[in-house]
Design a protein around this motif. Structure first.
Motif, PDB file in Angstrom:
ATOM      1  N   ILE A 149       0.874  -1.333   0.070  1.00 43.08           N
ATOM      2  CA  ILE A 149       0.103   0.177   0.099  1.00 43.08           C
ATOM      3  C   ILE A 149       1.062   1.547  -0.091  1.00 43.08           C
ATOM      4  N   PHE A 150       1.977   1.400   0.892  1.00 44.97           N
ATOM      5  CA  PHE A 150       2.785   2.444   1.051  1.00 44.97           C
ATOM      6  C   PHE A 150       3.545   2.664  -0.516  1.00 44.97           C
ATOM      7  N   LEU A 151       3.873   1.693  -1.021  1.00 47.41           N
ATOM      8  CA  LEU A 151       4.730   2.079  -2.404  1.00 47.41           C
ATOM      9  C   LEU A 151       3.843   2.446  -3.432  1.00 47.41           C
ATOM     10  N   ALA A 152       2.469   1.546  -3.521  1.00 49.02           N
ATOM     11  CA  ALA A 152       1.458   2.114  -4.494  1.00 49.02           C
ATOM     12  C   ALA A 152       1.183   3.672  -4.260  1.00 49.02           C
ATOM     13  N   GLY A 153       1.040   3.912  -2.967  1.00 50.81           N
ATOM     14  CA  GLY A 153       0.676   5.456  -2.819  1.00 50.81           C
ATOM     15  C   GLY A 153       1.890   6.253  -3.246  1.00 50.81           C
ATOM     16  N   LYS A 154       3.229   5.992  -2.913  1.00 52.85           N
ATOM     17  CA  LYS A 154       4.275   6.938  -3.317  1.00 52.85           C
ATOM     18  C   LYS A 154       4.524   6.936  -4.681  1.00 52.85           C
ATOM     19  N   LEU A 155       4.115   5.837  -5.424  1.00 51.99           N
ATOM     20  CA  LEU A 155       4.370   5.611  -7.125  1.00 51.99           C
ATOM     21  C   LEU A 155       3.167   6.532  -7.784  1.00 51.99           C
ATOM     22  N   HIS A 156       2.185   6.797  -7.139  1.00 47.80           N
ATOM     23  CA  HIS A 156       0.996   7.388  -7.472  1.00 47.80           C
ATOM     24  C   HIS A 156       0.023   6.410  -8.090  1.00 47.80           C
ATOM     25  N   GLN A 157      -0.045   5.268  -7.840  1.00 44.49           N
ATOM     26  CA  GLN A 157      -0.688   4.141  -8.553  1.00 44.49           C
ATOM     27  C   GLN A 157      -1.996   3.781  -7.804  1.00 44.49           C
ATOM     28  N   THR A 158      -2.614   4.863  -7.386  1.00 40.19           N
ATOM     29  CA  THR A 158      -3.786   4.514  -6.453  1.00 40.19           C
ATOM     30  C   THR A 158      -5.109   3.817  -7.332  1.00 40.19           C
ATOM     31  N   ALA A 159      -4.798   3.875  -8.821  1.00 43.58           N
ATOM     32  CA  ALA A 159      -5.880   3.200  -9.308  1.00 43.58           C
ATOM     33  C   ALA A 159      -5.891   1.733  -9.493  1.00 43.58           C
ATOM     34  N   ILE A 160      -4.737   1.131  -9.120  1.00 41.63           N
ATOM     35  CA  ILE A 160      -4.574  -0.268  -8.844  1.00 41.63           C
ATOM     36  C   ILE A 160      -4.246  -0.683  -7.549  1.00 41.63           C
ATOM     37  N   MET A 161      -4.178   0.457  -6.526  1.00 41.84           N
ATOM     38  CA  MET A 161      -3.924   0.004  -5.190  1.00 41.84           C
ATOM     39  C   MET A 161      -4.721  -0.884  -4.431  1.00 41.84           C
ATOM     40  N   GLY A 162      -5.840  -0.800  -4.709  1.00 43.09           N
ATOM     41  CA  GLY A 162      -7.189  -2.039  -4.367  1.00 43.09           C
ATOM     42  C   GLY A 162      -6.717  -3.351  -4.535  1.00 43.09           C
ATOM     43  N   PRO A 163      -6.542  -3.662  -5.772  1.00 45.22           N
ATOM     44  CA  PRO A 163      -6.017  -5.193  -6.121  1.00 45.22           C
ATOM     45  C   PRO A 163      -4.643  -5.542  -5.671  1.00 45.22           C
ATOM     46  N   ILE A 164      -3.837  -4.620  -5.587  1.00 46.84           N
ATOM     47  CA  ILE A 164      -2.539  -4.999  -5.072  1.00 46.84           C
ATOM     48  C   ILE A 164      -2.529  -5.133  -3.623  1.00 46.84           C
ATOM     49  N   ALA A 165      -3.361  -4.466  -2.657  1.00 43.32           N
ATOM     50  CA  ALA A 165      -3.521  -4.446  -1.369  1.00 43.32           C
ATOM     51  C   ALA A 165      -4.314  -5.954  -1.214  1.00 43.32           C
ATOM     52  N   VAL A 166      -5.270  -6.425  -1.604  1.00 45.12           N
ATOM     53  CA  VAL A 166      -6.099  -7.199  -1.540  1.00 45.12           C
ATOM     54  C   VAL A 166      -5.389  -8.402  -1.656  1.00 45.12           C
ATOM     55  N   ALA A 167      -4.717  -8.360  -3.038  1.00 48.08           N
ATOM     56  CA  ALA A 167      -3.670  -9.784  -3.257  1.00 48.08           C
ATOM     57  C   ALA A 167      -2.564  -9.771  -2.311  1.00 48.08           C
ATOM     58  N   ALA A 168      -1.895  -8.775  -1.792  1.00 48.74           N
ATOM     59  CA  ALA A 168      -0.921  -8.844  -0.784  1.00 48.74           C
ATOM     60  C   ALA A 168      -1.440  -9.338   0.346  1.00 48.74           C
ATOM     61  N   TYR A 169      -2.747  -9.036   1.014  1.00 47.30           N
ATOM     62  CA  TYR A 169      -3.141  -9.377   2.146  1.00 47.30           C
ATOM     63  C   TYR A 169      -3.734 -10.960   2.043  1.00 47.30           C
ATOM     64  N   SER A 170      -4.127 -11.250   0.820  1.00 50.32           N
ATOM     65  CA  SER A 170      -4.792 -12.498   0.807  1.00 50.32           C
ATOM     66  C   SER A 170      -3.515 -13.357   0.781  1.00 50.32           C
ATOM     67  N   TYR A 171      -2.471 -13.187   0.120  1.00 47.21           N
ATOM     68  CA  TYR A 171      -1.649 -14.117   0.118  1.00 47.21           C
ATOM     69  C   TYR A 171      -0.957 -14.489   1.564  1.00 47.21           C
ATOM     70  N   MET A 172      -1.102 -13.206   2.218  1.00 48.46           N
ATOM     71  CA  MET A 172      -0.280 -13.412   3.699  1.00 48.46           C
ATOM     72  C   MET A 172      -1.043 -14.166   4.418  1.00 48.46           C
ATOM     73  N   SER A 173      -2.525 -14.121   4.337  1.00 48.02           N
ATOM     74  CA  SER A 173      -3.346 -15.048   4.923  1.00 48.02           C
ATOM     75  C   SER A 173      -3.142 -16.499   4.356  1.00 48.02           C
ATOM     76  N   LEU A 174      -3.068 -16.745   3.240  1.00 50.35           N
ATOM     77  CA  LEU A 174      -2.926 -18.004   2.706  1.00 50.35           C
ATOM     78  C   LEU A 174      -1.482 -18.510   2.690  1.00 50.35           C
ATOM     79  N   VAL A 175      -0.474 -18.067   3.598  1.00 52.90           N
ATOM     80  CA  VAL A 175       0.664 -18.609   3.653  1.00 52.90           C
ATOM     81  C   VAL A 175       0.745 -19.943   3.826  1.00 52.90           C
ATOM     82  N   PRO A 176      -0.065 -20.661   4.848  1.00 56.76           N
ATOM     83  CA  PRO A 176      -0.185 -22.034   5.573  1.00 56.76           C
ATOM     84  C   PRO A 176      -0.640 -22.684   4.292  1.00 56.76           C
TER      85      PRO A 176
END
Length: 374
Positions: A149-176
């Motif tokens: 989320i931090f990098l997407a905001g800093k690089l002005h990629q707010t249009a794709i911030m949602g999918p990036i964040a959901v993907a990142a958090y989903s994979y964090m949750s699905l680590v097991p």
């Protein structure tokens, strides 16, 4: 009668049935599946419950994310990098850096797991994303939602911030689910049974100096990482100094959980059907999975190399913990090792690469920001 009919007609038309699309219903089903995984299967419920509920809300009532809507203001805190930085403050206050201090070689395992980030960057470029978007997407490979989320905001990629964040958090949750097959495929049963020597005790002075030194070195080299690395180390300094118990408890409990609620629901609320069900999102989700798998594999392979170089003293499984999902990835290393030998205890050894991965992902984000002149 006509008045009553008109009133009932107005009430019926105020319901969401007349505005929901097929896509909205599909996303509602996805949200319910995520809730099932979080509540029934207990896959990181602290993350998945708020994310999936935000997903549910925005697909029933899209205006909740429009300007003036409640979750719109939550999401502004994501865009302004406030919530990701506060998450790092809480993580620092909750994390023991002792295993990393006791075994500095863990830094190498944490660094090796970041290769997934740069593999995803190349893949995103090949799929037609521009430089900045490719960089923002690639951080998913570190399994680090706040940094994504931090990098997407800093690089002005707010249009794709949602999918990036959901993907990142989903994979964090699905680590097991995601990591064990890769770990088992790349290691032999003999390697998984390797028992590591007990870590040396770490003095209080070392624990106090570590966050200070890391902040000075990393932030001088990459000043743009100061919001993330600085907050991570400040939280850890709270914990290790022993003189600000109230601040430690607040950062690791009340503040942390408040921020998780705000960040989780706002991230979930970016997944409206219109924004999420498109080819770009599919590409991001696939790239994120490839990056995460590649990062896990590179960590394990580097662990195998260290195993060879040390004469079998390093269990390669701890290399998979080099991704930033703290402490889930370390727990997975422990679980897979215990399956091979129930008497094997790898958790503390895996925590070294795990916390190194948090620092490594923040550094990778800083490198991208330096490249793009942020």
């Amino acid at each position: 009668m006509s008045y009553i009919a008109e009133v009932f007609g107005n009430l019926i038309h105020q319901t969401a049935f007349f505005s929901l699309t097929v896509g909205n219903y599909a996303m509602i089903v996805v949200a319910c599946v995520f809730l099932y995984l979080a509540i029934k299967k207990e896959y990181e419920p602290l993350l998945l419950v708020p994310i999936s509920f935000g997903m549910l809300l925005v697909n029933i009532y899209p205006d909740i994310m429009a300007e003036g809507g409640l979750l719109h203001y939550f999401f502004l805190l994501d865009e302004w990098s406030i919530l990701p930085s506060l998450i790092f403050l809480g993580v620092g206050a909750m994390t023991d850096f002792g295993p990393l201090i006791a075994n500095p070689k863990s830094f190498l395992l944490g660094a090796s797991a970041q290769f997934g980030i740069f593999a995803a960057y190349i893949g995103a470029m090949l799929l037609g994303f521009n430089d900045a978007a490719a960089a923002a997407i690639s951080i998913i490979g570190g399994a680090d939602g706040p940094t994504s989320i931090f990098l997407a905001g800093k690089l002005h990629q707010t249009a794709i911030m949602g999918p990036i964040a959901v993907a990142a958090y989903s994979y964090m949750s699905l680590v097991p689910i995601i990591q064990p097959p890769i770990m088992k495929f790349l290691t032999t049963e003999e390697e998984r049974k390797i028992k590591m020597e007990q870590l040396r005790p770490v003095s209080k002075l070392e624990r106090i100096l570590f966050p200070v030194i890391v902040t000075i070195v990393v932030c001088i080299l990459l000043p743009t990482t100061a919001p993330l690395v600085g907050m991570l180390m400040l939280g850890n300094l709270f914990k290790e100094s022993g003189v600000v118990r109230q601040l430690t408890e607040t950062a690791s409990n009340a503040l942390m959980y408040i921020v998780v609620i705000l960040l989780g629901t706002s991230v979930g609320a970016t997944t409206s059907a219109e924004a999420f069900l498109n080819l770009t999102t599919i590409k991001i989700v696939i790239l994120g999975l490839i990056a995460f798998a590649f990062g896990t594999a590179s960590g394990v392979l580097f662990g195998k190399l260290m195993c060879k170089l040390t004469g079998g003293k390093v269990n390669p499984l701890i290399g998979s913990a080099g991704v930033s999902a703290v402490p889930m990835a370390a727990r997975v290393s422990q679980k897979v090792g215990a399956e091979a030998d129930p008497t094997n205890f790898l958790l503390m050894h895996a925590m070294g690469p795990n916390v190194a991965g948090v620092i490594g992902t923040a550094v990778a984000a800083g490198v991208f920001m330096a490249i793009f002149g942020v």
